[in-house]
Design a protein around this motif. Structure first.
Motif, PDB file in Angstrom:
ATOM      1  N   LEU A  30       0.828  -1.205   0.000  1.00  0.00           N
ATOM      2  CA  LEU A  30       0.000   0.000   0.000  1.00  0.00           C
ATOM      3  C   LEU A  30       0.865   1.258   0.000  1.00  0.00           C
ATOM      4  O   LEU A  30       0.584   2.221  -0.721  1.00  0.00           O
ATOM      5  N   ARG A  31       1.924   1.252   0.796  1.00  0.00           N
ATOM      6  CA  ARG A  31       2.816   2.422   0.835  1.00  0.00           C
ATOM      7  C   ARG A  31       3.539   2.609  -0.495  1.00  0.00           C
ATOM      8  O   ARG A  31       3.732   3.738  -0.956  1.00  0.00           O
ATOM      9  N   ALA A  32       3.951   1.493  -1.107  1.00  0.00           N
ATOM     10  CA  ALA A  32       4.646   1.583  -2.403  1.00  0.00           C
ATOM     11  C   ALA A  32       3.710   2.128  -3.482  1.00  0.00           C
ATOM     12  O   ALA A  32       4.127   2.945  -4.319  1.00  0.00           O
ATOM     13  N   TRP A  33       2.462   1.677  -3.473  1.00  0.00           N
ATOM     14  CA  TRP A  33       1.501   2.193  -4.445  1.00  0.00           C
ATOM     15  C   TRP A  33       1.303   3.700  -4.268  1.00  0.00           C
ATOM     16  O   TRP A  33       1.104   4.419  -5.230  1.00  0.00           O
ATOM     17  N   ARG A  36       5.376   5.506  -4.830  1.00  0.00           N
ATOM     18  CA  ARG A  36       6.060   5.331  -6.106  1.00  0.00           C
ATOM     19  C   ARG A  36       5.161   5.617  -7.305  1.00  0.00           C
ATOM     20  O   ARG A  36       5.626   6.120  -8.322  1.00  0.00           O
ATOM     21  N   TYR A  37       3.870   5.310  -7.169  1.00  0.00           N
ATOM     22  CA  TYR A  37       2.986   5.411  -8.326  1.00  0.00           C
ATOM     23  C   TYR A  37       1.811   6.366  -8.137  1.00  0.00           C
ATOM     24  O   TYR A  37       1.074   6.618  -9.093  1.00  0.00           O
ATOM     25  N   GLY A  38       1.614   6.875  -6.929  1.00  0.00           N
ATOM     26  CA  GLY A  38       0.520   7.806  -6.706  1.00  0.00           C
ATOM     27  C   GLY A  38      -0.850   7.214  -6.945  1.00  0.00           C
ATOM     28  O   GLY A  38      -1.789   7.922  -7.336  1.00  0.00           O
ATOM     29  N   LEU A  39      -1.000   5.907  -6.697  1.00  0.00           N
ATOM     30  CA  LEU A  39      -2.269   5.240  -6.979  1.00  0.00           C
ATOM     31  C   LEU A  39      -3.331   5.542  -5.934  1.00  0.00           C
ATOM     32  O   LEU A  39      -4.526   5.509  -6.234  1.00  0.00           O
ATOM     33  N   ILE A  40      -2.924   5.791  -4.710  1.00  0.00           N
ATOM     34  CA  ILE A  40      -3.858   6.119  -3.634  1.00  0.00           C
ATOM     35  C   ILE A  40      -3.290   7.287  -2.833  1.00  0.00           C
ATOM     36  O   ILE A  40      -2.067   7.475  -2.769  1.00  0.00           O
ATOM     37  N   LYS A  41      -4.192   8.066  -2.253  1.00  0.00           N
ATOM     38  CA  LYS A  41      -3.762   9.251  -1.497  1.00  0.00           C
ATOM     39  C   LYS A  41      -4.513   9.300  -0.178  1.00  0.00           C
ATOM     40  O   LYS A  41      -5.516  10.007  -0.042  1.00  0.00           O
ATOM     41  N   PRO A  42      -4.056   8.546   0.821  1.00  0.00           N
ATOM     42  CA  PRO A  42      -4.742   8.561   2.113  1.00  0.00           C
ATOM     43  C   PRO A  42      -4.545   9.888   2.838  1.00  0.00           C
ATOM     44  O   PRO A  42      -3.619  10.647   2.541  1.00  0.00           O
ATOM     45  N   GLN A  43      -5.441  10.164   3.763  1.00  0.00           N
ATOM     46  CA  GLN A  43      -5.255  11.305   4.652  1.00  0.00           C
ATOM     47  C   GLN A  43      -4.194  10.972   5.688  1.00  0.00           C
ATOM     48  O   GLN A  43      -3.783   9.820   5.826  1.00  0.00           O
ATOM     49  N   ARG A  44      -3.770  11.962   6.429  1.00  0.00           N
ATOM     50  CA  ARG A  44      -2.760  11.772   7.472  1.00  0.00           C
ATOM     51  C   ARG A  44      -3.251  12.374   8.781  1.00  0.00           C
ATOM     52  O   ARG A  44      -3.902  13.429   8.797  1.00  0.00           O
ATOM     53  N   GLU A  55     -13.745   5.214  -0.126  1.00  0.00           N
ATOM     54  CA  GLU A  55     -13.397   5.396  -1.539  1.00  0.00           C
ATOM     55  C   GLU A  55     -11.975   4.901  -1.825  1.00  0.00           C
ATOM     56  O   GLU A  55     -11.706   4.367  -2.905  1.00  0.00           O
ATOM     57  N   ASP A  56     -11.073   5.085  -0.861  1.00  0.00           N
ATOM     58  CA  ASP A  56      -9.701   4.600  -1.036  1.00  0.00           C
ATOM     59  C   ASP A  56      -9.675   3.070  -1.095  1.00  0.00           C
ATOM     60  O   ASP A  56      -8.940   2.473  -1.879  1.00  0.00           O
ATOM     61  N   ILE A  57     -10.483   2.446  -0.238  1.00  0.00           N
ATOM     62  CA  ILE A  57     -10.531   0.980  -0.218  1.00  0.00           C
ATOM     63  C   ILE A  57     -11.098   0.452  -1.534  1.00  0.00           C
ATOM     64  O   ILE A  57     -10.594  -0.526  -2.099  1.00  0.00           O
ATOM     65  N   GLU A  58     -12.126   1.126  -2.037  1.00  0.00           N
ATOM     66  CA  GLU A  58     -12.680   0.722  -3.331  1.00  0.00           C
ATOM     67  C   GLU A  58     -11.658   0.903  -4.441  1.00  0.00           C
ATOM     68  O   GLU A  58     -11.590   0.098  -5.383  1.00  0.00           O
ATOM     69  N   ARG A  59     -10.837   1.940  -4.340  1.00  0.00           N
ATOM     70  CA  ARG A  59      -9.787   2.164  -5.336  1.00  0.00           C
ATOM     71  C   ARG A  59      -8.739   1.049  -5.271  1.00  0.00           C
ATOM     72  O   ARG A  59      -8.258   0.578  -6.310  1.00  0.00           O
ATOM     73  N   VAL A  60      -8.384   0.628  -4.070  1.00  0.00           N
ATOM     74  CA  VAL A  60      -7.450  -0.493  -3.914  1.00  0.00           C
ATOM     75  C   VAL A  60      -8.019  -1.736  -4.578  1.00  0.00           C
ATOM     76  O   VAL A  60      -7.302  -2.484  -5.258  1.00  0.00           O
ATOM     77  N   GLU A  61      -9.305  -1.981  -4.392  1.00  0.00           N
ATOM     78  CA  GLU A  61      -9.927  -3.157  -5.007  1.00  0.00           C
ATOM     79  C   GLU A  61      -9.902  -3.070  -6.528  1.00  0.00           C
ATOM     80  O   GLU A  61      -9.705  -4.076  -7.213  1.00  0.00           O
TER      81      GLU A  61
END
Length: 304
Positions: A30-33, A36-44, A55-61
């Motif tokens: 998840l961290r690499a995605w 390195r690739y900007g596939l997901i953008k979680p909050q902090r 929505e992030d979980i659906e994007r991972v799926e």
């Protein structure tokens, strides 16, 4: 307006460990995605901990769906933002055949640095089931079909065994500290001269949340009930890339399954080759394909 601003204040947020549990994608991947690739953008959080919305979980799926179709991770981002009707690229767009060739070449050259790079890269960018199905299981099958008893073949086999024993063993050590699933004994059968299948099976089971007690050499059948008792195991998983002797398959394994108070299961090529010999016994065959085997394992021995 960014995604965070659009989310209602009461939108539930999930820590990375929970996202990993829900999706089956480990936190390293998840961290690499993200990085390195900007596939997901979680909050902090103020302390920097990642929080994921639904929505992030659906994007991972959706990422997993593309990867399982053979799309390289580097090409997934542009596909995620296309309409759902976007067609899957031709299989040639996937990089798995290339990665398999690179892996075989690195082993043939005994290039341990390259082997290490490919191992770490595959498991950092892709979920374990995908890595096993698309890379490691096909490569092991290919190598075992080509290996003979020549000096170079034996050296390649032993090199790969030593490499995976160390790397997978390290992953199991760390995973067992976090796992909350039942203890699973994983061991090879006696006719397989190599621990490759049992190592891959152990990695696959660990990824599903089991606490793995791995034996990379066969256990005498007389010792198995004691091992189950001492390790408080909920099941025994045997793996083999060989057919195994008829005496073992038709008499010893069924007898051992009758003695145990926990399920005795088998996976790898042996489970396909010997299916008819064991269909009326208490030995439970999970199949050759490791992902399907793990699904059957979870149905038989759930991880709560």
């Amino acid at each position: 307006m960014n995604d965070e601003a659009r989310r209602p204040a009461d939108t539930p947020l999930y820590p990375i460990r929970e996202v990993s549990r829900l999706t089956g994608v480990n936190s390293v991947t998840l961290r690499a995605w993200e990085r390195r690739y900007g596939l997901i953008k979680p909050q902090r959080t103020p302390k920097g901990h990642r929080l994921y919305a639904r929505e992030d979980i659906e994007r991972v799926e959706r990422i997993l769906q593309w990867l399982n179709r053979g799309v390289p991770v580097s090409q997934v981002r542009e596909l995620l933002d296309q309409p759902e009707t976007a067609e899957t690229p031709a299989p040639a767009a996937g990089d798995w055949p290339g990665q398999r060739r690179q892996l075989v070449s690195a082993l043939q050259a005994l290039d341990l640095a390259r082997l290490e790079e490919l191992f770490n890269q595959s498991l950092a960018l892709y979920p374990v089931p995908t890595c096993l199905a698309e890379l490691w299981q096909p490569v092991v099958l290919q190598l075992e079909e080509g290996w003979g008893e020549q000096l170079g073949d034996i050296l390649q086999r032993r090199t790969l065994e030593a490499f995976l024993r160390t790397r997978i063993g390290t992953r199991l050590l760390h995973a067992n500290r976090l796992a909350r699933g039942p203890v699973l004994l994983v061991a090879p059968l006696p006719d397989d001269p190599s621990p490759l299948w049992v190592l891959l099976a152990a990695l696959a089971a660990s990824d599903r949340g089991y606490r793995i007690q791995l034996f990379d050499a066969p256990l005498p059948s007389s010792e198995v009930p004691l091992a189950v008792e001492r390790f408080q195991a909920a099941g025994l998983l045997l793996a083999s890339g060989k057919a195994e002797k008829a005496e073992l398959v038709r008499r010893q394994l069924p007898r051992l399954a009758e003695q145990l108070e926990v399920p005795l299961m088998a996976c790898g090529p042996m489970a396909r080759i010997r299916e008819s010999d064991l269909e009326d016994t208490r030995v439970e065959l999970l199949g050759e394909d490791l992902d399907e085997a793990m699904q059957r394992l979870q149905a038989r021995l759930p991880v709560r």
